[in-house]
Design a protein around this motif. Structure first.
Motif, PDB file in Angstrom:
ATOM      1  N   ALA A  59       2.107  -9.141 -30.049  1.00  0.00           N
ATOM      2  CA  ALA A  59       1.176  -9.163 -29.089  1.00  0.00           C
ATOM      3  C   ALA A  59       0.145 -10.312 -29.429  1.00  0.00           C
ATOM      4  N   VAL A  60       0.172 -11.294 -28.503  1.00  0.00           N
ATOM      5  CA  VAL A  60      -0.964 -12.381 -28.681  1.00  0.00           C
ATOM      6  C   VAL A  60      -1.685 -12.471 -27.586  1.00  0.00           C
ATOM      7  N   ASN A  61      -3.219 -12.524 -27.621  1.00  0.00           N
ATOM      8  CA  ASN A  61      -3.894 -12.758 -26.404  1.00  0.00           C
ATOM      9  C   ASN A  61      -4.188 -14.427 -26.607  1.00  0.00           C
ATOM     10  N   LEU A  62      -4.494 -14.801 -25.233  1.00  0.00           N
ATOM     11  CA  LEU A  62      -4.475 -16.316 -25.076  1.00  0.00           C
ATOM     12  C   LEU A  62      -6.066 -16.374 -24.297  1.00  0.00           C
ATOM     13  N   THR A  63      -7.130 -16.995 -25.069  1.00  0.00           N
ATOM     14  CA  THR A  63      -8.332 -16.969 -24.637  1.00  0.00           C
ATOM     15  C   THR A  63      -8.689 -18.346 -24.273  1.00  0.00           C
ATOM     16  N   PRO A  76      10.529 -12.073 -40.252  1.00  0.00           N
ATOM     17  CA  PRO A  76      11.647 -12.472 -40.886  1.00  0.00           C
ATOM     18  C   PRO A  76      12.718 -13.189 -40.383  1.00  0.00           C
ATOM     19  N   ALA A  77      13.117 -14.187 -41.345  1.00  0.00           N
ATOM     20  CA  ALA A  77      14.362 -15.124 -40.701  1.00  0.00           C
ATOM     21  C   ALA A  77      15.610 -14.085 -40.276  1.00  0.00           C
ATOM     22  N   GLY A  78      16.190 -14.733 -39.232  1.00  0.00           N
ATOM     23  CA  GLY A  78      17.164 -13.919 -38.811  1.00  0.00           C
ATOM     24  C   GLY A  78      16.671 -12.848 -37.641  1.00  0.00           C
ATOM     25  N   SER A  79      15.642 -12.612 -37.294  1.00  0.00           N
ATOM     26  CA  SER A  79      15.246 -11.944 -36.433  1.00  0.00           C
ATOM     27  C   SER A  79      14.793 -12.212 -34.904  1.00  0.00           C
ATOM     28  N   ASN A  80      15.014 -11.394 -33.945  1.00  0.00           N
ATOM     29  CA  ASN A  80      14.777 -11.819 -32.533  1.00  0.00           C
ATOM     30  C   ASN A  80      13.327 -11.248 -32.580  1.00  0.00           C
ATOM     31  N   VAL A  81      12.582 -12.150 -31.900  1.00  0.00           N
ATOM     32  CA  VAL A  81      11.146 -12.163 -31.850  1.00  0.00           C
ATOM     33  C   VAL A  81      10.704 -12.243 -30.531  1.00  0.00           C
ATOM     34  N   SER A  82       9.770 -11.136 -30.200  1.00  0.00           N
ATOM     35  CA  SER A  82       9.267 -11.140 -28.770  1.00  0.00           C
ATOM     36  C   SER A  82       7.933 -11.074 -28.677  1.00  0.00           C
ATOM     37  N   VAL A  83       7.371 -12.134 -28.112  1.00  0.00           N
ATOM     38  CA  VAL A  83       5.779 -12.104 -28.250  1.00  0.00           C
ATOM     39  C   VAL A  83       5.263 -11.820 -26.697  1.00  0.00           C
ATOM     40  N   LEU A  84       4.452 -10.685 -26.694  1.00  0.00           N
ATOM     41  CA  LEU A  84       3.836 -10.548 -25.293  1.00  0.00           C
ATOM     42  C   LEU A  84       2.513 -11.408 -25.429  1.00  0.00           C
ATOM     43  N   LEU A  85       2.599 -12.191 -24.396  1.00  0.00           N
ATOM     44  CA  LEU A  85       1.353 -13.301 -24.154  1.00  0.00           C
ATOM     45  C   LEU A  85       0.219 -12.376 -23.061  1.00  0.00           C
ATOM     46  N   ALA A  86      -0.775 -12.435 -23.492  1.00  0.00           N
ATOM     47  CA  ALA A  86      -1.649 -11.924 -22.547  1.00  0.00           C
ATOM     48  C   ALA A  86      -2.927 -12.910 -22.441  1.00  0.00           C
ATOM     49  N   ASN A  87      -2.887 -13.668 -21.187  1.00  0.00           N
ATOM     50  CA  ASN A  87      -3.809 -14.583 -20.824  1.00  0.00           C
ATOM     51  C   ASN A  87      -5.098 -13.922 -20.528  1.00  0.00           C
ATOM     52  N   ARG A  88      -6.335 -13.980 -21.279  1.00  0.00           N
ATOM     53  CA  ARG A  88      -7.660 -13.070 -20.926  1.00  0.00           C
ATOM     54  C   ARG A  88      -8.531 -13.768 -20.434  1.00  0.00           C
ATOM     55  N   GLY A  89      -8.207 -15.274 -20.274  1.00  0.00           N
ATOM     56  CA  GLY A  89      -9.209 -16.260 -19.734  1.00  0.00           C
ATOM     57  C   GLY A  89      -9.066 -16.708 -18.370  1.00  0.00           C
TER      58      GLY A  89
END
Ligand SMILES: [Cu+2]
Length: 344
Positions: A59-63, A76-89
């Motif tokens: 999870a990543v916050n966008l401020t 790691p390499a070879g992984s599926n990455v899911s980033v939950l983006l939350a705009n806090r601004g």
């Protein structure tokens, strides 16, 4: 006297009991397993792909600082990455991730320069998040990316320049899917069926090929799915279509080589040994990617077993019924007092 008559009338049945029980046991024990055998294919030896890197979710916050929090991510390499983006601004921000490992944005870039950078290097993700909103950025880190880092930034003008950037660090090198195969001196791949069910494409697949014999071989994979090669045409085919991978399996027992490649879509891919004469001897295999391995019809031996079980239980049942009939018939007649001593 009445009790003795009843007992002697019932006792002869006992001779039939073992036969009927045997018939029932054979039928109940034998038939289900035969039915299972009949439904089960004579399973080919199939090598199955297995994932190495677990999916990563962060999870990543966008401020409005503007900034990413946290700024540094890892996967790691070879992984599926899911980033939950939350705009806090109160401003729109983007999560724009470069597709080229190691490519870094110069701090002096203008907004137009930032756009040009991502155009030149491609993006693994480019997600815009409205104020107060949430969004997912989903992407796959190529298995053969190596230890590296990918830069991400907000491409809303002047946010990168104000510090809104971060790095996704690749923490370990690993294939997306790994499987193994072997070569033998009988000029075969064992197994000669590989099965993979990738959750996504493109997918990196790494096959560890081990030489179980002493002759050298190659593991050469057709770049196109559903192409049926022949010993007569494969040389010309590979001249026109570069193999997805072609590695030499060194001679000598136990030697290994990795065949690493990227599949862009599902299908059945043929691999062969290019050493002269080997393919003609049957040294090839099929990689089923996202396609079910066909099940061959049951072998003839199964039908033989099935008929013997049926015939066997039928014979036992027949003997049991015969004994019961004879016994009940014989039981109706009064016996001479010494009949149990046997006939004279
Ligand atoms: Cu070979």
């Amino acid at each position: 006297m009445a009790d003795a008559q009843k007992n002697s009338g019932r006792r002869p049945w006992r001779g039939a009991v073992p036969w009927i029980v045997a018939a029932l046991v054979l039928a109940t024990v034998g038939l289900p397993s035969v039915a299972a055998l009949g439904a089960m294919p004579s399973a080919p030896l199939v090598g199955h792909a297995r994932p190495l890197a677990a999916p990563v979710s962060v999870a990543v916050n966008l401020t409005d600082a503007p900034a990413f929090s946290p700024r540094f991510l890892s996967a790691p390499a070879g992984s599926n990455v899911s980033v939950l983006l939350a705009n806090r601004g109160n401003f729109t921000h983007t999560f724009t991730l470069a597709a080229t490992p190691g490519a870094r944005l110069s701090p002096s870039l203008s907004p137009a320069g930032v756009f040009a950078f991502f155009r030149a290097n491609g993006t693994l993700a480019n997600v815009s998040v409205a104020p107060g909103g949430q969004a997912w950025a989903n992407f796959t880190l190529n298995a053969s990316v190596g230890l590296s880092s990918f830069e991400f930034a907000s491409i809303v003008p002047y946010q990168f320049q104000a510090g809104m950037w971060g790095l996704l660090n690749v923490t370990s090198v690993g294939p997306g899917l790994v499987m193994s195969d072997n070569t033998t001196d009988q000029l075969q791949f064992v197994p000669n069926v590989l099965a993979a069910s990738p959750a996504h494409y493109p997918i990196v697949i790494d096959v560890l090929v081990t030489n179980q014999g002493s002759f050298g071989h190659t593991f050469t994979l057709a770049p196109q799915s559903n192409v049926s090669l022949s010993p007569a045409n494969f040389t010309q085919y590979f001249q026109q279509h570069a193999p997805l991978v072609s590695v030499t399996v060194p001679s000598g027992g136990g030697s290994t080589v990795w065949a690493n490649f990227t599949l862009t879509g599902p299908g059945v891919y043929q691999y062969i040994c290019e050493v002269p004469g080997h393919f003609a001897n049957g040294m090839y295999g099929l990689l089923y990617a996202g396609v079910a391995v066909p099940t061959p019809p049951p072998p003839p031996s199964t039908a033989l077993v099935e008929s013997w079980v049926l015939v066997g239980s039928g014979i036992l049942l027949g003997i049991g019924i015969g004994v019961a009939i004879v016994a009940s018939y014989a039981g109706r007649f009064p016996r001479s007092p010494d009949s149990h001593h046997g006939p004279h």
